[in-house]
Design a protein around this motif. Structure first.
Motif, PDB file in Angstrom:
ATOM      1  N   ILE A  99       0.853  -1.188   0.000  1.00 15.30           N
ATOM      2  CA  ILE A  99       0.000   0.000   0.000  1.00 15.30           C
ATOM      3  C   ILE A  99       0.891   1.241   0.000  1.00 15.30           C
ATOM      4  N   GLN A 100       0.347   2.329  -0.535  1.00 18.30           N
ATOM      5  CA  GLN A 100       1.054   3.611  -0.532  1.00 18.30           C
ATOM      6  C   GLN A 100       0.222   4.625   0.230  1.00 18.30           C
ATOM      7  N   LEU A 101       0.853   5.274   1.206  1.00 19.76           N
ATOM      8  CA  LEU A 101       0.139   6.247   2.040  1.00 19.76           C
ATOM      9  C   LEU A 101      -0.177   7.501   1.238  1.00 19.76           C
ATOM     10  N   THR A 102      -1.305   8.124   1.578  1.00 24.16           N
ATOM     11  CA  THR A 102      -1.711   9.371   0.908  1.00 24.16           C
ATOM     12  C   THR A 102      -1.544  10.577   1.825  1.00 24.16           C
ATOM     13  N   TYR A 103      -0.846  10.389   2.952  1.00 21.30           N
ATOM     14  CA  TYR A 103      -0.611  11.497   3.872  1.00 21.30           C
ATOM     15  C   TYR A 103       0.815  11.373   4.410  1.00 21.30           C
ATOM     16  N   ALA A 104       1.354  12.483   4.875  1.00 20.60           N
ATOM     17  CA  ALA A 104       2.716  12.499   5.419  1.00 20.60           C
ATOM     18  C   ALA A 104       2.740  11.808   6.774  1.00 20.60           C
ATOM     19  N   THR A 105       3.813  11.093   7.057  1.00 26.90           N
ATOM     20  CA  THR A 105       3.920  10.352   8.303  1.00 26.90           C
ATOM     21  C   THR A 105       5.383  10.243   8.701  1.00 26.90           C
ATOM     22  N   GLY A 106       5.631   9.730   9.919  1.00 26.03           N
ATOM     23  CA  GLY A 106       7.000   9.495  10.362  1.00 26.03           C
ATOM     24  C   GLY A 106       7.659   8.394   9.551  1.00 26.03           C
ATOM     25  N   GLU A 107       8.986   8.448   9.475  1.00 28.99           N
ATOM     26  CA  GLU A 107       9.698   7.504   8.612  1.00 28.99           C
ATOM     27  C   GLU A 107      10.812   6.797   9.375  1.00 28.99           C
ATOM     28  N   ALA A 108      10.535   6.378  10.605  1.00 32.15           N
ATOM     29  CA  ALA A 108      11.515   5.609  11.380  1.00 32.15           C
ATOM     30  C   ALA A 108      11.655   4.218  10.770  1.00 32.15           C
ATOM     31  N   LYS A 109      12.901   3.770  10.615  1.00 34.86           N
ATOM     32  CA  LYS A 109      13.167   2.476   9.985  1.00 34.86           C
ATOM     33  C   LYS A 109      14.127   1.661  10.829  1.00 34.86           C
ATOM     34  N   GLN A 110      14.018   0.334  10.681  1.00 37.18           N
ATOM     35  CA  GLN A 110      14.943  -0.593  11.315  1.00 37.18           C
ATOM     36  C   GLN A 110      15.845  -1.210  10.245  1.00 37.18           C
ATOM     37  N   ASP A 111      16.907  -1.851  10.677  1.00 37.51           N
ATOM     38  CA  ASP A 111      17.795  -2.543   9.745  1.00 37.51           C
ATOM     39  C   ASP A 111      17.175  -3.884   9.364  1.00 37.51           C
ATOM     40  N   LEU A 112      16.905  -4.048   8.084  1.00 35.49           N
ATOM     41  CA  LEU A 112      16.345  -5.296   7.579  1.00 35.49           C
ATOM     42  C   LEU A 112      17.393  -6.007   6.724  1.00 35.49           C
ATOM     43  N   VAL A 113      17.515  -7.316   6.920  1.00 38.36           N
ATOM     44  CA  VAL A 113      18.474  -8.135   6.177  1.00 38.36           C
ATOM     45  C   VAL A 113      17.694  -9.105   5.295  1.00 38.36           C
ATOM     46  N   LEU A 114      18.026  -9.123   4.012  1.00 35.45           N
ATOM     47  CA  LEU A 114      17.383 -10.014   3.047  1.00 35.45           C
ATOM     48  C   LEU A 114      18.280 -11.222   2.808  1.00 35.45           C
ATOM     49  N   GLY A 115      17.744 -12.407   3.043  1.00 37.24           N
ATOM     50  CA  GLY A 115      18.448 -13.653   2.755  1.00 37.24           C
ATOM     51  C   GLY A 115      17.834 -14.326   1.543  1.00 37.24           C
ATOM     52  N   VAL A 116      18.670 -14.743   0.592  1.00 36.84           N
ATOM     53  CA  VAL A 116      18.196 -15.332  -0.662  1.00 36.84           C
ATOM     54  C   VAL A 116      18.832 -16.703  -0.842  1.00 36.84           C
ATOM     55  N   ASP A 117      17.986 -17.716  -0.953  1.00 39.38           N
ATOM     56  CA  ASP A 117      18.448 -19.065  -1.282  1.00 39.38           C
ATOM     57  C   ASP A 117      18.230 -19.258  -2.772  1.00 39.38           C
ATOM     58  N   ALA A 118      19.242 -18.939  -3.572  1.00 43.15           N
ATOM     59  CA  ALA A 118      19.116 -19.002  -5.026  1.00 43.15           C
ATOM     60  C   ALA A 118      19.076 -20.453  -5.482  1.00 43.15           C
ATOM     61  N   GLY A 119      18.376 -20.696  -6.599  1.00 45.36           N
ATOM     62  CA  GLY A 119      18.280 -22.061  -7.110  1.00 45.36           C
ATOM     63  C   GLY A 119      17.771 -22.103  -8.524  1.00 45.36           C
ATOM     64  N   TYR A 120      17.818 -23.283  -9.116  1.00 41.29           N
ATOM     65  CA  TYR A 120      17.399 -23.493 -10.507  1.00 41.29           C
ATOM     66  C   TYR A 120      15.888 -23.612 -10.616  1.00 41.29           C
ATOM     67  N   HIS A 121      15.270 -24.293  -9.652  1.00 36.18           N
ATOM     68  CA  HIS A 121      13.821 -24.504  -9.678  1.00 36.18           C
ATOM     69  C   HIS A 121      13.081 -23.561  -8.727  1.00 36.18           C
ATOM     70  N   ASN A 122      13.669 -23.229  -7.588  1.00 32.83           N
ATOM     71  CA  ASN A 122      12.981 -22.438  -6.570  1.00 32.83           C
ATOM     72  C   ASN A 122      13.918 -21.379  -6.001  1.00 32.83           C
ATOM     73  N   ILE A 123      13.307 -20.283  -5.520  1.00 32.40           N
ATOM     74  CA  ILE A 123      14.034 -19.234  -4.810  1.00 32.40           C
ATOM     75  C   ILE A 123      13.411 -19.084  -3.430  1.00 32.40           C
ATOM     76  N   GLY A 124      14.237 -19.174  -2.399  1.00 30.95           N
ATOM     77  CA  GLY A 124      13.766 -18.927  -1.045  1.00 30.95           C
ATOM     78  C   GLY A 124      14.145 -17.521  -0.610  1.00 30.95           C
ATOM     79  N   ILE A 125      13.191 -16.794  -0.019  1.00 30.47           N
ATOM     80  CA  ILE A 125      13.406 -15.398   0.376  1.00 30.47           C
ATOM     81  C   ILE A 125      12.944 -15.208   1.818  1.00 30.47           C
ATOM     82  N   SER A 126      13.752 -14.495   2.588  1.00 32.58           N
ATOM     83  CA  SER A 126      13.387 -14.167   3.963  1.00 32.58           C
ATOM     84  C   SER A 126      13.973 -12.803   4.307  1.00 32.58           C
ATOM     85  N   VAL A 127      13.142 -11.935   4.901  1.00 44.67           N
ATOM     86  CA  VAL A 127      13.580 -10.609   5.355  1.00 44.67           C
ATOM     87  C   VAL A 127      13.438 -10.578   6.870  1.00 44.67           C
ATOM     88  N   VAL A 128      14.557 -10.316   7.534  1.00 44.47           N
ATOM     89  CA  VAL A 128      14.614 -10.443   8.990  1.00 44.47           C
ATOM     90  C   VAL A 128      15.008  -9.105   9.613  1.00 44.47           C
TER      91      VAL A 128
END
Length: 439
Positions: A40-69
């Motif tokens: 979703i995209q907000l239509t009003y101004a808001t605070g923009e506090a963010k945390q550190d997110l790490v993306l883990g990718v299990d690359a593969g030929y048939h499947n891709i595993g994705i996790s954001v922690v």
């Protein structure tokens, strides 16, 4: 499950809960930006506090595993099943382009544009490589990811086949001493048909080479996927679902996934400019956390997940967005006088295969009985707004589209097991599933 959030400028914010996203949409404070993943995209101004997110990718030929922690919980988990059969689609494209170019009165010479650029990949490998890049960049555009880690690996295929191989033996494959692949396959199979139930009693059998995995679109020419059959066993009818050739499994597995990862491992790291890890490290972490072997669990370990609260994974299938085929042929249906059952006209064929009469099989046309329906050609004259797997709404219920009928007047939809056909003017399109569909 979390919902991705963008600010008014289209920049990624921390994801929110489904309940809060529903309230924002209901009160007009947000609008739907995309569905894969739901954002979703907000239509009003808001605070923009963010945390550190790490993306883990299990690359593969048939499947891709994705996790954001994040430091406290897992905000996104997914497994994507990649589209297969790119080689067949490339052949189809080449066929259509050849036909189109042959209709030109004069075609300019094109011998100057055949040089392969540096870093060139085979089209089938390039497609899977591009899919990895596209899905990862799409996720980075809707989540404030600060670090990406991808698992890579290199495989020694010959070492997997023969663990004791070394030195000069790498240059001496199993086909050493044979002129070509066909000669090697015939010698390996003792110049005999490998069908245990072969009824061909001829002393001079006409032998042919068969691709074992043709039924699952595995037409690779590796020796383990080839076998010797006689011309009586290697017929078109026996390649179909009811034939004995359908469903055969090769004795040796294909090493396409291992080859793919060996080729693209550093290309992925260089393109994404990310960190990397290795499979044995992921396995050690997964066993330590007592997690079963899945792609999204591996991605969680790759991202550095330990005691974070897990979220429910979302399963996607990559789908074909456009089909070049504008014409379909439906064979005639005929009663087989031997069994009394309805079969297609192609099953009761004349037996002629080539101009060499010695290769002809039995003429089965004499068993053709009453024709139940004629063969027909259907030509798609235009493209329709609703495509297969699009999500639609009819009579207050959600359905999945199967296909358009009667030149765009009706739509076949399904919600469960039994499909129904309804007038298209009473159907509301909720959203189009372009290249990813939810399972």
């Amino acid at each position: 499950m979390k919902v991705c959030v963008l600010n008014m400028r289209g920049e990624a914010l921390m994801p929110t809960t489904v309940q809060k996203a529903r309230l924002l949409l209901k009160n007009g404070k947000a609008r739907i930006h995309s569905h894969r993943p739901f954002t979703i995209q907000l239509t009003y101004a808001t605070g923009e506090a963010k945390q550190d997110l790490v993306l883990g990718v299990d690359a593969g030929y048939h499947n891709i595993g994705i996790s954001v922690v994040s430091p406290t919980n897992e905000v996104f988990s997914s497994e994507i099943k990649l589209l297969q059969g790119q080689v067949e689609r490339n052949k189809e494209r080449r066929m259509y382009r050849t036909q189109r170019r042959s209709r030109l009165r004069y075609r300019k010479p094109r011998f100057d544009n055949r040089i392969k650029p540096k870093g060139w990949l085979a089209p089938s490998i390039q497609h899977k490589f591009d899919s990895h890049i596209k899905f990862i960049k799409r996720l980075c555009s809707v989540l404030p990811i600060t670090k990406t880690i991808i698992e890579i690996a290199a495989f020694d295929i010959q070492k997997i086949k023969a663990p004791e191989i070394n030195g000069k033996q790498y240059q001496e494959g199993e086909q050493l001493g044979f002129w070509n692949l066909r000669e090697y396959i015939l010698h390996r199979d003792n110049h005999k048909c490998q069908n245990p139930n072969c009824k061909n009693k001829s002393k001079n059998q006409i032998l042919e080479i068969h691709h074992i995995g043709f039924w699952k679109k595995d037409r690779s020419d590796r020796p383990g996927n080839l076998i010797t059959l006689c011309d009586k066993c290697h017929t078109p009818a026996k390649h179909k679902k009811k034939g004995f050739l359908y469903g055969w499994e090769a004795k040796t597995k294909s090493f396409k996934p291992e080859t793919f990862m060996s080729i693209v491992r550093w290309k992925l790291v260089d393109e994404l400019k990310c960190a990397h890890t290795y499979g044995h490290i992921t396995k050690h972490k997964r066993i330590g956390l007592s997690l079963p072997k899945t792609h999204y669990h591996d991605a969680f370990c790759i991202a550095g997940g330990e005691n974070q609260e897990r979220c429910k994974p979302i399963f996607f299938h990559q789908k074909r967005k456009n089909n070049r085929c504008l014409e379909k042929f439906y064979d005639a249906k005929i009663i087989d006088t031997r069994t009394g059952k309805k079969v297609s006209g192609g099953e009761l064929h004349s037996g002629r295969r080539t101009r060499n009469k010695n290769l002809n099989g039995e003429n089965l046309r004499k068993y053709r009985g009453v024709k139940v329906s004629k063969g027909r050609r259907q030509i798609r004259k235009q493209r329709y707004a609703i495509r297969p797997d699009d999500i639609v709404k009819f009579d207050g219920k959600i359905y999945r589209a199967i296909g358009v009928q009667n030149k765009g007047q009706y739509l076949k939809i399904v919600n469960g097991s039994k499909p129904i056909v309804k007038n298209i003017k009473y159907i509301e399109v909720l959203f189009h599933q372009k290249t990813l569909k939810t399972v």
